[in-house]
Design a protein around this motif. Structure first.
Motif, PDB file in Angstrom:
ATOM      1  N   THR A  17       0.849  -1.191   0.000  1.00  0.00           N
ATOM      2  CA  THR A  17       0.000   0.000   0.000  1.00  0.00           C
ATOM      3  C   THR A  17       0.887   1.244   0.000  1.00  0.00           C
ATOM      4  O   THR A  17       2.106   1.162   0.222  1.00  0.00           O
ATOM      5  N   LYS A  18       0.281   2.382  -0.209  1.00  0.00           N
ATOM      6  CA  LYS A  18       1.035   3.624  -0.232  1.00  0.00           C
ATOM      7  C   LYS A  18       1.513   4.040   1.165  1.00  0.00           C
ATOM      8  O   LYS A  18       2.418   4.868   1.294  1.00  0.00           O
ATOM      9  N   LEU A  19       0.888   3.481   2.183  1.00  0.00           N
ATOM     10  CA  LEU A  19       1.264   3.828   3.554  1.00  0.00           C
ATOM     11  C   LEU A  19       2.510   3.095   4.030  1.00  0.00           C
ATOM     12  O   LEU A  19       3.112   3.481   5.026  1.00  0.00           O
ATOM     13  N   ASP A  20       2.895   2.022   3.330  1.00  0.00           N
ATOM     14  CA  ASP A  20       4.081   1.269   3.719  1.00  0.00           C
ATOM     15  C   ASP A  20       5.352   2.021   3.356  1.00  0.00           C
ATOM     16  O   ASP A  20       5.367   2.873   2.435  1.00  0.00           O
ATOM     17  N   LEU A  21       6.432   1.714   4.082  1.00  0.00           N
ATOM     18  CA  LEU A  21       7.730   2.305   3.769  1.00  0.00           C
ATOM     19  C   LEU A  21       8.364   1.607   2.576  1.00  0.00           C
ATOM     20  O   LEU A  21       8.116   0.425   2.311  1.00  0.00           O
ATOM     21  N   GLN A  22       9.191   2.356   1.851  1.00  0.00           N
ATOM     22  CA  GLN A  22       9.897   1.771   0.714  1.00  0.00           C
ATOM     23  C   GLN A  22      10.919   0.762   1.205  1.00  0.00           C
ATOM     24  O   GLN A  22      11.638   1.006   2.174  1.00  0.00           O
ATOM     25  N   ARG A  23      10.971  -0.383   0.539  1.00  0.00           N
ATOM     26  CA  ARG A  23      11.966  -1.400   0.883  1.00  0.00           C
ATOM     27  C   ARG A  23      13.252  -1.115   0.131  1.00  0.00           C
ATOM     28  O   ARG A  23      13.256  -1.045  -1.106  1.00  0.00           O
ATOM     29  N   VAL A  24      14.326  -0.978   0.885  1.00  0.00           N
ATOM     30  CA  VAL A  24      15.625  -0.657   0.289  1.00  0.00           C
ATOM     31  C   VAL A  24      16.525  -1.881   0.391  1.00  0.00           C
ATOM     32  O   VAL A  24      16.829  -2.338   1.500  1.00  0.00           O
TER      33      VAL A  24
END
Length: 481
Positions: A17-24
Motif C-alpha cells: 500500500t502507499k502507507l508502507d515504507l519503501q523497501r531498500v
C-alpha cells in the motif's frame, strides 16, 4: 546453450500500500562499506550528546506536609498510590497521576518513625514516638465517619521501624529489640535481640520471606530467621548503618546505607567482606531502595542529593539534586521501575525519572527501533574517551564538588602516608633526589615512586632484586587502596 537472466520477485521491493515504507535492498558485505565504523562512531557521539541534552529527570513536587518527610511507602497493588509520614505525626496518601493528596491522617504524636503496607494493599501500619503501632484502612472512611485506626498496640518502648511479611499476616517492629507480631494479637509472637543498643531498621527478605535483617546503633547488621526465632549472623562495620534493603531478585544479596558516606553490598553467605563498596556521596547515606529489576538501587544522602548505582559498580551512574532540596531522608523506587520518589527536610516529596533522558508516553515502532539502535551504539563505543567523558559528566552543586575535591586530597595524603611509613629515611631521600620538579608536578607522588622503582629494577636487575623487592608489594598495595 544456457542464458543467464535476471529474475526479481516484485514482493521483495514493491509496497503493498502507499502507507508502507519503501523497501531498500542492502548488501551487508563489510568490504563494500569501509566507513561503517566511523559512521557508527559519529552516530554514537551524537546519541550521547542528545542524551545529555534531553536529560531532564525532575517531574513533579508534591507539597502539603507541614514538617519534614520522614518515611515513604508504596502501595503493593496500585502504582499511582504512595504514602508518606512526616515529623509532625501526619500521614498523607497521594495520587501520583493527579499529583494531589487524597487523604490526610493525624496518626501519631511526634515523629512517624516507620510505615509499611499490607501485602494485599487493604491496610497499612505506622509506628511513632508515642510508643504505638497502628493499623489503618487504605480506603477513606465514609461520609460522616471518624478517622480511626483499625487496631492500636501500645508498647513499652519507642518503635523506630516496621516492615510487613510479604505473604502472611505477620509484621516486625524494631526498637530496643526485634518483635514479630501477628495482626490478630496485641503481644508479640517472639522477640529477638543480639546486643543492647537500639535497632533503627528492620526489613523482610522478599524471596526467602522468613529471613529478616536489622541494623543497630552499635554498628551491627544482624540477620534473623523467623522460623527458629533466633539471630543467625552478625557483621560489624566501622560506622553505624542507617538502613538496609534486600535485592528483590537475589535472595542472599542486601545493601547497607552507612554513616561513612558509602554503601556496602553484602552476600549473606559470606559476610566477612562486602561484595561491592559503592562510593560517591560526600555525607551520611540515610536510605536505600532497590529497583524491581534488582539491577540498580537508589540512595538518599545528607548531602542533599540522591544517586543511582548499578549493583555491580562502585560509582553511581546518575545524581539528582535541586537548589531547594535539603537533606534527603527517604527514597523509594516505584514498582514499574520507571520513577523514583524522595522525601526531604523541606516538607516536599519529589518525583524523578529513573532514566533522565527517557521520553514519557507511548512510543511508535520507529521511535523504539531508533532508541534501541542508539543504545547499542552507545554500548559499543562507551569506552571511547570522548564519548565516555560526555556520558559521565554531571553538573554538581558547589558544596558537593568542593567536598569531593577535599576528600580526594585527603585520600592522596593517606596513600602517601602509607608509603612513607614503609620507607626508611635513606631510601626516601634517595628516591626523592631522583624526582625532578617537573615530573613531580605532573604525576602523583605514589606513581612517581612506583615508576622509579620499576625502572631501577629493570636497569639493575640483580642488585634491585635484593634491595627493592619488598617495596614493590608495598607500593602495589598502596596503589590499590
Amino acid at each position: 546453450m544456457k542464458v543467464k537472466m535476471l529474475s526479481r520477485n516484485p514482493d521483495n521491493y514493491v509496497r503493498e500500500t502507499k502507507l508502507d515504507l519503501q523497501r531498500v535492498p542492502r548488501n551487508y558485505d563489510p568490504t563494500l562499506h569501509p566507513f561503517e565504523v566511523p559512521r557508527e562512531y559519529v552516530r554514537a557521539l551524537n546519541a550521547t550528546k542528545l542524551e545529555r541534552v534531553f536529560a531532564k529527570p525532575f517531574l513533579a513536587s508534591l507539597d502539603g506536609h507541614r514538617d519534614g518527610v520522614n518515611c515513604l511507602a508504596k502501595h503493593p497493588k496500585s502504582l499511582a498510590t504512595v504514602l508518606s509520614g512526616a515529623c509532625d505525626g501526619e500521614v498523607r496518601i497521594w495520587n501520583l497521576t493527579k499529583q494531589k493528596c487524597i487523604r490526610a491522617i493525624q496518626a501519631h504524636e511526634g515523629f512517624v518513625r516507620g510505615m509499611c503496607t499490607r501485602f494485599c494493599g487493604t491496610s497499612f501500619f505506622t509506628v511513632g514516638d508515642d510508643k504505638t503501632v497502628k493499623q489503618w484502612k487504605m480506603d477513606a472512611p465514609a461520609y460522616g465517619e471518624e478517622e480511626e485506626p483499625l487496631h492500636t498496640i501500645l508498647g513499652k518502648t519507642v518503635y523506630t521501624g516496621i516492615d510487613h511479611h510479604w505473604k502472611e499476616a505477620v509484621f516486625a517492629t524494631c526498637g530496643q529489640q526485634v518483635d514479630i507480631w501477628d495482626e490478630q494479637r496485641t503481644s508479640p509472637i517472639c522477640s529477638m535481640t543480639w546486643g543492647f543498643d537500639s535497632i533503627s531498621s528492620v526489613k523482610f527478605n522478599p524471596i526467602e520471606t522468613f529471613l529478616l535483617g536489622s541494623c543497630a546503633s552499635d554498628r551491627n547488621i544482624v540477620l534473623y530467621d523467623m522460623r527458629q526465632s533466633t539471630p543467625l549472623k552478625k557483621v560489624i562495620l566501622d560506622m553505624r548503618t542507617n538502613t538496609i534493603c534486600w535485592n528483590p531478585m537475589e535472595a542472599f544479596i542486601f545493601t547497607a546505607a552507612n554513616e561513612d558516606y558509602n554503601l556496602y553490598t553484602f552476600d549473606m553467605r559470606a559476610l566477612d567482606t562486602p561484595v561491592v563498596v559503592h562510593k560517591d556521596h560526600v555525607s551520611a547515606v540515610l536510605d536505600v531502595d532497590y529497583s524491581p529489576t534488582g539491577k540498580e538501587f537508589v540512595s538518599a544522602s545528607f548531602d542533599k542529593s540522591i544517586r543511582i548505582f548499578p549493583v555491580d559498580k562502585s560509582r553511581s551512574r546518575e545524581v539528582y539534586h535541586t537548589k531547594r532540596m535539603q537533606h534527603v531522608i527517604c527514597v523509594k523506587w516505584t514498582s514499574d521501575s520507571k520513577y523514583i520518589m524522595c522525601g526531604s527536610d523541606e516538607m516536599n516529596i519529589r518525583l524523578w525519572k529513573a532514566n533522565a533522558s527517557e521520553k514519557l508516553g507511548v512510543l511508535t515502532s520507529r521511535e523504539k527501533a531508533a532508541k534501541d539502535y542508539n543504545q547499542k551504539l552507545k554500548e559499543k563505543f562507551r569506552h571511547h574517551p570522548h564519548i565516555k567523558r560526555i556520558a559521565r559528566h554531571r553538573h554538581l552543586p558547589k558544596s558537593i564538588y568542593s567536598q569531593i575535591q577535599e576528600q580526594r586530597i585527603m585520600k592522596e595524603a593517606r596513600r602517601r602516608k602509607y608509603v612513607l611509613r614503609h620507607l626508611t629515611l635513606s631510601q626516601y631521600s634517595f628516591l626523592t633526589s631522583l624526582i625532578s620538579p617537573k615530573t613531580n608536578k605532573k604525576l602523583p607522588f605514589r606513581e612517581v615512586v612506583y615508576v622509579l622503582l620499576l625502572y631501577i629494577r629493570d636497569v639493575f636487575e640483580d642488585f634491585s632484586r635484593g634491595l627493592f623487592s619488598p617495596f614493590f608489594s608495598v607500593m602495589g598495595e598502596a596503589m590499590i587502596i
